[in-house]
Design a protein around this motif. Structure first.
Motif, PDB file in Angstrom:
ATOM      1  N   PRO A  84       0.908  -1.188   0.014  1.00 13.91           N
ATOM      2  CA  PRO A  84      -0.058   0.015   0.027  1.00 13.91           C
ATOM      3  C   PRO A  84       1.138   1.129   0.099  1.00 13.91           C
ATOM      4  O   PRO A  84       2.201   1.178  -0.036  1.00 13.91           O
ATOM      5  N   TRP A  86       1.119   5.012   2.006  1.00 12.49           N
ATOM      6  CA  TRP A  86       0.929   5.777   3.052  1.00 12.49           C
ATOM      7  C   TRP A  86       1.544   7.388   3.200  1.00 12.49           C
ATOM      8  O   TRP A  86       2.876   7.369   3.063  1.00 12.49           O
ATOM      9  N   LEU A 124      -1.792  -1.054  -3.588  1.00 13.46           N
ATOM     10  CA  LEU A 124      -3.423  -0.397  -3.420  1.00 13.46           C
ATOM     11  C   LEU A 124      -2.852   1.193  -3.037  1.00 13.46           C
ATOM     12  O   LEU A 124      -1.786   1.520  -2.235  1.00 13.46           O
TER      13      LEU A 124
HETATM   14  C1  LIG Z   1      -3.505   8.420   6.695  1.00 10.95           C
HETATM   15  C2  LIG Z   1      -3.611   7.829   5.151  1.00 10.95           C
HETATM   16  C3  LIG Z   1      -2.733   8.172   4.153  1.00 10.95           C
HETATM   17  C4  LIG Z   1      -2.665   7.761   3.113  1.00 10.95           C
HETATM   18  N1  LIG Z   1      -1.929   7.887   1.938  1.00 10.95           N
HETATM   19  C5  LIG Z   1      -1.852   7.698   0.753  1.00 10.95           C
HETATM   20  C6  LIG Z   1      -1.175   7.991  -0.349  1.00 10.95           C
HETATM   21  O1  LIG Z   1      -0.187   8.880  -0.126  1.00 10.95           O
HETATM   22  N2  LIG Z   1      -1.487   7.583  -1.484  1.00 10.95           N
HETATM   23  C7  LIG Z   1      -2.275   6.608  -1.940  1.00 10.95           C
HETATM   24  O2  LIG Z   1      -2.464   6.317  -2.871  1.00 10.95           O
HETATM   25  N3  LIG Z   1      -3.261   6.326  -0.736  1.00 10.95           N
HETATM   26  C8  LIG Z   1      -2.924   6.712   0.546  1.00 10.95           C
HETATM   27  N4  LIG Z   1      -3.961   6.171   1.474  1.00 10.95           N
HETATM   28  C9  LIG Z   1      -4.733   5.283   1.207  1.00 10.95           C
HETATM   29  C10 LIG Z   1      -4.431   3.757   1.388  1.00 10.95           C
HETATM   30  O3  LIG Z   1      -3.151   3.469   0.782  1.00 10.95           O
HETATM   31  C11 LIG Z   1      -5.534   2.786   1.074  1.00 10.95           C
HETATM   32  O4  LIG Z   1      -6.461   3.029   1.947  1.00 10.95           O
HETATM   33  C12 LIG Z   1      -5.054   1.209   1.004  1.00 10.95           C
HETATM   34  O5  LIG Z   1      -5.846   0.406   0.788  1.00 10.95           O
HETATM   35  C13 LIG Z   1      -4.378   0.889   2.286  1.00 10.95           C
HETATM   36  O6  LIG Z   1      -3.696  -0.490   2.280  1.00 10.95           O
HETATM   37  P1  LIG Z   1      -3.840  -1.603   3.364  1.00 10.95           P
HETATM   38  O7  LIG Z   1      -5.033  -1.916   3.884  1.00 10.95           O
HETATM   39  O8  LIG Z   1      -3.235  -2.593   2.900  1.00 10.95           O
HETATM   40  O9  LIG Z   1      -2.636  -1.003   4.461  1.00 10.95           O
HETATM   41  C14 LIG Z   1      -3.664   6.589   2.545  1.00 10.95           C
HETATM   42  C15 LIG Z   1      -4.504   6.444   3.640  1.00 10.95           C
HETATM   43  C16 LIG Z   1      -4.761   6.869   4.986  1.00 10.95           C
HETATM   44  C17 LIG Z   1      -5.622   6.797   5.959  1.00 10.95           C
END
Ligand SMILES: Cc1cc2nc3c(=O)[nH]c(=O)nc-3n(C[C@H](O)[C@H](O)[C@H](O)COP(=O)(O)O)c2cc1C
Length: 278
Positions: A84, A86, A124
């Motif tokens: 993913p 973050w 993701l």
């Molecule tokens: C605080 C936060 C920061 C995030 N930052 C990004 C980001 O920079 N780019 C992106 O594409 N998604 C971002 N996301 C979305 C996550 O990548 C997405 O929800 C992903 O499905 C999470 O995967 P996981 O459940 O395997 O950890 C973010 C979500 C949160 C809650």
């Protein structure tokens, strides 16, 4: 509608060196590895495993193999790895998972053991809330494996995505399969199915295709051949050659009159021939 075909380096290597292309059907040819914080990447990894069926092992959480990643990666002929993204404000190490802990330490010790290994990445992200940084960390995952000499497969079209920018995008392609479980979850299953089919077509299940050098003539092509294009296994008579470029930058042009394929580098300075269709 005409369909362009993509020829990737493994296929080229086999066509060049091996008269009989071997198809690997052994169990666990592919190891699937992922990192996750909240579970979506794990779910996607499970779908990918299911789609490959008995050819895939896993999925394995990267956190569970820290300290022995070299040993674990070595068990498989090919790897499919996911992450993913973050948003931390940093440019790198933004998976929010164990990948960040090993990219620039443990993984750097894997050179040259990963040289030539076939690797495909998936990631993701949230293409709406983070539309300027959609799945950025997938690009880093790709770049780390590529820098270790892996043969990268599974690039995809950016069509149908909602993002504005992504470090996983190179030109008009993503460097792997990108998914958005927040805004486009209904597309996930089809995207996974199509990607796994594309990986199989690119030769991810073919054994021994990695690390083989191309024998490329550096001579400029002297003859401009009136070439036909093979699309979906059917020959299209006398159509202009519109084909996709492989990762090595070679484009295949099949000539039905000579029953040979000319591979031309996009720089136009190198080419080579193989017998028969690509
Ligand atoms: C605080 C936060 C920061 C995030 N930052 C990004 C980001 O920079 N780019 C992106 O594409 N998604 C971002 N996301 C979305 C996550 O990548 C997405 O929800 C992903 O499905 C999470 O995967 P996981 O459940 O395997 O950890 C973010 C979500 C949160 C809650």
């Amino acid at each position: 509608m005409r369909t362009a075909i993509i020829f990737l380096p493994t296929a080229i290597a086999f066509t060049t060196r091996c008269p009989h292309r071997a198809t690997h059907t052994a169990l666990n040819a592919i190891g699937i590895f992922y990192g996750t914080s909240t579970g979506s990447t794990e779910e996607a990894a499970q779908l990918i495993v299911a789609e490959f069926g008995e050819d895939a092992a896993g999925p394995f959480d990267i956190d569970s193999i820290q300290g022995k990643v070299g040993e674990e990666f070595a068990k498989y002929e090919a790897l499919v790895v996911g992450t993913p993204t973050w948003n931390t404000g940093a440019d790198t190490e933004r998976s929010g998972t164990g990948w960040d802990e090993i990219y620039y330490s443990e993984m750097q010790t894997l050179n040259p053991s990963l040289e030539g290994k076939k690797v495909a990445v998936f990631g993701l992200g949230d293409s709406v809330s983070y539309s300027e940084n959609y799945a950025d960390a997938t690009g880093e995952l790709h770049d780390v494996f590529e820098s270790l000499g892996c043969k990268m497969l599974g690039y995809t079209s950016t069509e149908g995505y909602l993002h504005d920018a992504s470090k996983s995008q190179r030109g008009d392609k993503f460097v792997g399969l990108l998914l958005d479980a927040v805004n486009q979850e209904e597309l996930t299953e089809d995207r996974v199915k199509n990607w796994v089919s594309a990986l199989k077509a690119e030769g991810i299940l073919e054994s021994g295709g990695s690390g083989m050098a191309l024998e490329v003539s550096m001579a400029e092509p002297k003859v401009k051949v009136d070439m036909d294009v093979v699309a979906n296994g059917e020959q299209k008579a006398s159509q202009p050659a519109v084909v996709s470029v492989s990762q090595t930058g070679f484009v295949a042009h099949y000539n039905s009159r000579t029953d040979s394929t000319m591979w031309i580098n996009v720089d136009g300075k190198s080419s080579f021939f193989t017998n028969g269709k690509p």
